[in-house]
Design an enzyme around this catalytic site. Structure first.
Site, PDB file in Angstrom:
ATOM      1  N   CYS A  46       0.838  -1.205   0.000  1.00 42.05           N
ATOM      2  CA  CYS A  46       0.000   0.000   0.000  1.00 42.05           C
ATOM      3  C   CYS A  46       0.873   1.254   0.000  1.00 42.05           C
ATOM      4  O   CYS A  46       0.561   2.230  -0.687  1.00 42.05           O
ATOM      5  CB  CYS A  46      -0.944   0.003   1.198  1.00 42.05           C
ATOM      6  N   ALA A  47       1.953   1.239   0.756  1.00 43.00           N
ATOM      7  CA  ALA A  47       2.875   2.369   0.788  1.00 43.00           C
ATOM      8  C   ALA A  47       3.466   2.609  -0.596  1.00 43.00           C
ATOM      9  O   ALA A  47       3.517   3.751  -1.073  1.00 43.00           O
ATOM     10  CB  ALA A  47       3.986   2.122   1.811  1.00 43.00           C
TER      11      ALA A  47
END
Length: 155
Positions: A46-47
């Protein structure tokens, strides 16, 4: 609920983002919107997904596209995460409460896990969905593929 598809009208929403601003999809009429759904903040993939949006922000806006990174995380968490990742331009709306409501309206909420699919949804200038892609949760979306889709609709 069925998954949103190209040709559908994108459900409007009003969500609080990482900066505590209200984000309404309908406020972006006249621009394309990339709804980049990510399951949970503070996770590696997600980062990377959000950093890809930030790194390509100028190109996205040059294609008349507003990128939004949406997840079920509460906005204080998204704010701390954005600062940690140095996300300065991309807005990160929170679909926290009612929990996953907007993801559910798009057919992207995974009720068993309590988070959304990893997905990209492109909404055109009139509020119509023109492209949807759902990815396996562990897979990083290819930002070049997203940019290619946006360029195709930019002609």
């Amino acid at each position: 609920m069925r998954i949103i598809a190209a040709g559908d009208t994108a459900p409007d929403f009003s969500l609080t983002d990482n900066r505590q601003d209200t984000i309404k999809l309908s406020d972006y009429r006249g621009k394309r919107v990339l709804l980049s759904w990510h399951p949970l903040a503070w996770t590696r993939v997600c980062a990377e997904q959000m950093k890809n949006l930030e790194e390509n922000f100028a190109e996205l806006t040059g294609l008349n596209t507003v990128p939004l990174g949406i997840s079920v995380d509460p906005y204080p968490s998204k704010n701390a995460w954005a600062k940690e990742l140095k996300i300065a331009n991309v807005r990160l709306p929170s679909d926290f409460w009612p929990h996953g409501k907007v993801a559910g309206e798009y057919g992207l909420f995974r009720a068993e896990e309590g988070f959304s699919e990893r997905a990209n949804v492109v909404v055109d200038e009139t509020g119509k969905v023109v492209w949807v892609k759902i990815y396996p949760v562990p897979e990083l979306p290819d930002i070049q593929e997203v940019l290619a889709v946006l360029k195709k609709y930019n002609k």
